[in-house]
Motif scaffolding. Sequence first.
Motif, PDB file in Angstrom:
ATOM      1  N   ILE A 181     -24.925   6.542  -6.708  1.00 48.09           N
ATOM      2  CA  ILE A 181     -25.573   7.115  -7.877  1.00 48.09           C
ATOM      3  C   ILE A 181     -24.720   6.935  -9.348  1.00 48.09           C
ATOM      4  CG2 ILE A 181     -27.444   8.819  -9.492  1.00 48.09           C
ATOM      5  CD1 ILE A 181     -28.419   9.854  -6.693  1.00 48.09           C
ATOM      6  N   LEU A 182     -24.306   6.832  -9.226  1.00 45.29           N
ATOM      7  CA  LEU A 182     -23.257   6.936 -10.365  1.00 45.29           C
ATOM      8  C   LEU A 182     -22.920   5.321 -10.384  1.00 45.29           C
ATOM      9  CD1 LEU A 182     -20.924  10.115 -10.392  1.00 45.29           C
ATOM     10  CD2 LEU A 182     -23.367   9.687 -11.470  1.00 45.29           C
ATOM     11  N   GLN A 183     -22.435   4.369  -9.256  1.00 46.45           N
ATOM     12  CA  GLN A 183     -21.958   2.999  -9.192  1.00 46.45           C
ATOM     13  C   GLN A 183     -23.775   2.266  -9.505  1.00 46.45           C
ATOM     14  OE1 GLN A 183     -20.490   2.394  -5.803  1.00 46.45           O
ATOM     15  NE2 GLN A 183     -18.219   3.974  -6.062  1.00 46.45           N
ATOM     16  N   MET A 184     -24.217   2.045  -8.746  1.00 45.15           N
ATOM     17  CA  MET A 184     -26.118   2.229  -9.819  1.00 45.15           C
ATOM     18  C   MET A 184     -25.877   2.070 -10.498  1.00 45.15           C
ATOM     19  SD  MET A 184     -28.157   2.016  -6.005  1.00 45.15           S
ATOM     20  CE  MET A 184     -27.786   3.488  -5.932  1.00 45.15           C
ATOM     21  N   MET A 185     -26.004   3.478 -11.852  1.00 42.97           N
ATOM     22  CA  MET A 185     -25.786   3.567 -12.689  1.00 42.97           C
ATOM     23  C   MET A 185     -25.089   3.036 -13.534  1.00 42.97           C
ATOM     24  SD  MET A 185     -27.318   7.388 -13.311  1.00 42.97           S
ATOM     25  CE  MET A 185     -28.846   8.141 -12.412  1.00 42.97           C
ATOM     26  N   GLU A 186     -23.943   2.620 -13.717  1.00 45.61           N
ATOM     27  CA  GLU A 186     -22.966   1.371 -14.291  1.00 45.61           C
ATOM     28  C   GLU A 186     -22.860   0.246 -14.162  1.00 45.61           C
ATOM     29  OE1 GLU A 186     -20.762   2.914 -16.622  1.00 45.61           O
ATOM     30  OE2 GLU A 186     -21.337   4.849 -16.211  1.00 45.61           O
ATOM     31  N   ARG A 187     -23.169   0.286 -13.330  1.00 42.84           N
ATOM     32  CA  ARG A 187     -23.958  -1.926 -12.783  1.00 42.84           C
ATOM     33  C   ARG A 187     -25.197  -1.708 -13.053  1.00 42.84           C
ATOM     34  NH1 ARG A 187     -21.705  -0.504  -7.563  1.00 42.84           N
ATOM     35  NH2 ARG A 187     -24.243  -1.677  -6.789  1.00 42.84           N
ATOM     36  N   ARG A 188     -26.196  -0.863 -13.521  1.00 36.12           N
ATOM     37  CA  ARG A 188     -27.624  -0.979 -13.410  1.00 36.12           C
ATOM     38  C   ARG A 188     -27.696  -1.754 -12.918  1.00 36.12           C
ATOM     39  NH1 ARG A 188     -29.464   0.972 -18.549  1.00 36.12           N
ATOM     40  NH2 ARG A 188     -30.599  -0.344 -18.943  1.00 36.12           N
ATOM     41  N   SER A 189     -27.582  -1.137 -11.530  1.00 39.28           N
ATOM     42  CA  SER A 189     -28.691  -2.072 -10.223  1.00 39.28           C
ATOM     43  C   SER A 189     -29.114  -1.430  -9.537  1.00 39.28           C
ATOM     44  CB  SER A 189     -27.148  -2.770  -9.326  1.00 39.28           C
ATOM     45  OG  SER A 189     -27.670  -3.153  -8.585  1.00 39.28           O
ATOM     46  N   TYR A 190     -29.888  -2.163  -8.409  1.00 38.62           N
ATOM     47  CA  TYR A 190     -30.880  -2.031  -8.059  1.00 38.62           C
ATOM     48  C   TYR A 190     -30.558  -1.906  -6.429  1.00 38.62           C
ATOM     49  CZ  TYR A 190     -33.718  -0.301 -11.700  1.00 38.62           C
ATOM     50  OH  TYR A 190     -34.451   0.265 -12.526  1.00 38.62           O
ATOM     51  N   SER A 191     -29.127  -2.133  -6.130  1.00 36.80           N
ATOM     52  CA  SER A 191     -28.663  -1.957  -4.338  1.00 36.80           C
ATOM     53  C   SER A 191     -26.941  -1.064  -4.621  1.00 36.80           C
ATOM     54  CB  SER A 191     -27.915  -3.442  -4.726  1.00 36.80           C
ATOM     55  OG  SER A 191     -29.336  -4.617  -4.680  1.00 36.80           O
ATOM     56  N   PHE A 192     -27.210  -0.386  -3.739  1.00 35.97           N
ATOM     57  CA  PHE A 192     -25.955   0.109  -3.104  1.00 35.97           C
ATOM     58  C   PHE A 192     -24.810  -0.485  -3.170  1.00 35.97           C
ATOM     59  CE2 PHE A 192     -29.521   2.565  -1.382  1.00 35.97           C
ATOM     60  CZ  PHE A 192     -28.960   3.807  -2.245  1.00 35.97           C
ATOM     61  N   SER A 193     -23.957  -0.696  -2.941  1.00 44.63           N
ATOM     62  CA  SER A 193     -22.384  -1.408  -2.418  1.00 44.63           C
ATOM     63  C   SER A 193     -22.350  -2.065  -1.662  1.00 44.63           C
ATOM     64  CB  SER A 193     -21.280  -0.276  -2.964  1.00 44.63           C
ATOM     65  OG  SER A 193     -21.361   0.371  -1.686  1.00 44.63           O
ATOM     66  N   SER A 194     -21.846  -3.251  -1.277  1.00 38.28           N
ATOM     67  CA  SER A 194     -21.447  -3.826   0.005  1.00 38.28           C
ATOM     68  C   SER A 194     -21.379  -2.782   0.924  1.00 38.28           C
ATOM     69  CB  SER A 194     -20.607  -4.335  -0.688  1.00 38.28           C
ATOM     70  OG  SER A 194     -19.454  -3.832  -0.231  1.00 38.28           O
ATOM     71  N   SER A 195     -20.547  -1.768   0.823  1.00 38.08           N
ATOM     72  CA  SER A 195     -19.863  -1.046   2.621  1.00 38.08           C
ATOM     73  C   SER A 195     -21.665  -0.374   3.320  1.00 38.08           C
ATOM     74  CB  SER A 195     -19.291   0.294   2.144  1.00 38.08           C
ATOM     75  OG  SER A 195     -19.317   0.880   0.951  1.00 38.08           O
ATOM     76  N   VAL A 196     -22.722   0.069   1.774  1.00 34.78           N
ATOM     77  CA  VAL A 196     -23.932   1.017   2.546  1.00 34.78           C
ATOM     78  C   VAL A 196     -24.404  -0.196   2.820  1.00 34.78           C
ATOM     79  CG1 VAL A 196     -25.697   1.956   1.611  1.00 34.78           C
ATOM     80  CG2 VAL A 196     -23.040   2.616   1.064  1.00 34.78           C
ATOM     81  N   ASP A 197     -24.625  -1.878   2.408  1.00 35.74           N
ATOM     82  CA  ASP A 197     -25.384  -2.617   2.787  1.00 35.74           C
ATOM     83  C   ASP A 197     -26.730  -2.375   2.616  1.00 35.74           C
ATOM     84  OD1 ASP A 197     -26.036  -5.443   2.883  1.00 35.74           O
ATOM     85  OD2 ASP A 197     -25.903  -5.125   4.906  1.00 35.74           O
ATOM     86  N   GLU A 198     -27.857  -1.719   1.475  1.00 34.51           N
ATOM     87  CA  GLU A 198     -28.846  -1.262   1.087  1.00 34.51           C
ATOM     88  C   GLU A 198     -29.217  -1.380  -0.687  1.00 34.51           C
ATOM     89  OE1 GLU A 198     -31.930   0.581   3.536  1.00 34.51           O
ATOM     90  OE2 GLU A 198     -30.066   0.195   4.231  1.00 34.51           O
ATOM     91  N   SER A 199     -30.823  -2.027   0.288  1.00 31.33           N
ATOM     92  CA  SER A 199     -31.411  -1.870  -0.847  1.00 31.33           C
ATOM     93  C   SER A 199     -32.824  -1.308  -1.670  1.00 31.33           C
ATOM     94  CB  SER A 199     -31.857  -3.344  -1.771  1.00 31.33           C
ATOM     95  OG  SER A 199     -30.800  -4.289  -1.197  1.00 31.33           O
ATOM     96  N   LEU A 200     -32.951  -1.055  -2.671  1.00 33.64           N
ATOM     97  CA  LEU A 200     -34.002  -0.316  -2.813  1.00 33.64           C
ATOM     98  C   LEU A 200     -35.458  -1.475  -2.928  1.00 33.64           C
ATOM     99  CD1 LEU A 200     -32.803   2.060  -5.738  1.00 33.64           C
ATOM    100  CD2 LEU A 200     -33.323   2.247  -3.010  1.00 33.64           C
ATOM    101  N   SER A 201     -36.507  -0.609  -2.492  1.00 35.72           N
ATOM    102  CA  SER A 201     -37.678  -1.306  -2.735  1.00 35.72           C
ATOM    103  C   SER A 201     -39.144  -0.967  -4.202  1.00 35.72           C
ATOM    104  CB  SER A 201     -38.508  -1.770  -1.211  1.00 35.72           C
ATOM    105  OG  SER A 201     -38.273   0.569  -1.588  1.00 35.72           O
ATOM    106  N   THR A 202     -40.149  -1.512  -4.105  1.00 38.70           N
ATOM    107  CA  THR A 202     -40.906  -1.707  -5.350  1.00 38.70           C
ATOM    108  C   THR A 202     -41.468  -0.936  -4.544  1.00 38.70           C
ATOM    109  OG1 THR A 202     -40.728  -4.107  -4.476  1.00 38.70           O
ATOM    110  CG2 THR A 202     -42.345  -2.041  -5.916  1.00 38.70           C
TER     111      THR A 202
END
Length: 333
Positions: A181-202
């Motif tokens: 969560i903190l990493q997505m906030m810092e990147r202002r992204s809606y995708s988890f890191s590559s190790s998780v390989d998961e994205s959020l939906s609409t």
Amino acid sequence: CFDAKKYGHLFLVDPEDAFFESEIKKLSADMTEQGLNLVVLADWYNGPLIKHIKFYDENTKQWVVLQGGGANVPALNKLLAPWGVVLSDKVWHGKFSIGPHAMEYASGTSLLSFPTEGKVFTATLSDEATEMIHNKEVSVSDVPIFGLHHALNSSIAVYGDSSCIDSAGHVTNCYWFVEEILQMMERRSYSFSSSVDESLSTWFQGSYRSPKLASTPLFHQYSRVMTSLDGGLTFRDQKTCPVYPAVESRDFNDTYPIGQLNSKLLSINLDNQPVDFVLMEETEDDNSVKLFYILGFITFLMVLVVCAFLYFMFSFFHKKRIILYRVRTRRRV
């Protein structure tokens, strides 16, 4: 009572009390003006379930009724209202996975409303309130349990259950999830890191209800925000924030003669004023200390020599006495 300029993220974990109006306004200002990010880890709140969960205390001979749910979701909804975030009155539990990580939803709420620009994560969970009240198993898919929204100057993340980061719980910890969560906030992204390989939906609007404040007549006895007045609840007098004077840093560089450095530790008196660094010249006291150690060493050597001499003399005379004794014995024979 904190300066948002010195912090990047604020965590609200399982809050059970209400919030003062000034706290709500301050949080809104900190997020919009200071860029403070908000992470909310909530819990369940359901009025019928609160009334249903009660037990008879054999000691007091009275029925004990809960004075709140896992978290004060109505108060959270009031706090999160400026961002269009509303939590529901549903109580969910079950197991799911986010990428390679297994997750457990012990007893948590879900999202009822969320900003359309944000993204959510959904899972298939069971309705725990229906199971406990009506003894009926109900499984629902696509339950929105996590939402992330990047606003203009800040970000807000809401997860409906806090059991996975509670040391008192018996579920699999999700510290990795908090880091994501903190990493997505810092990147202002809606995708988890590559190790998780998961994205959020609409986000899509759910059909759940917003929880209403349950009838808990003793809640004010445990609250630091609300109190009872004329049969109703009202806000207590808010305490002013404590002001702590800034502590000035001071350097200490006290130098002591080597003779004073015994086996005891030196203590520094913080009341003393700082002293400037001064190279101490050798004084008469220093010379006397050195002379004391030198004389002591010489005395030790002298004692050692005397002991060796006495031992030699004793051995010599002892051997000579033995020889004389043998000579006399032979003459007699």
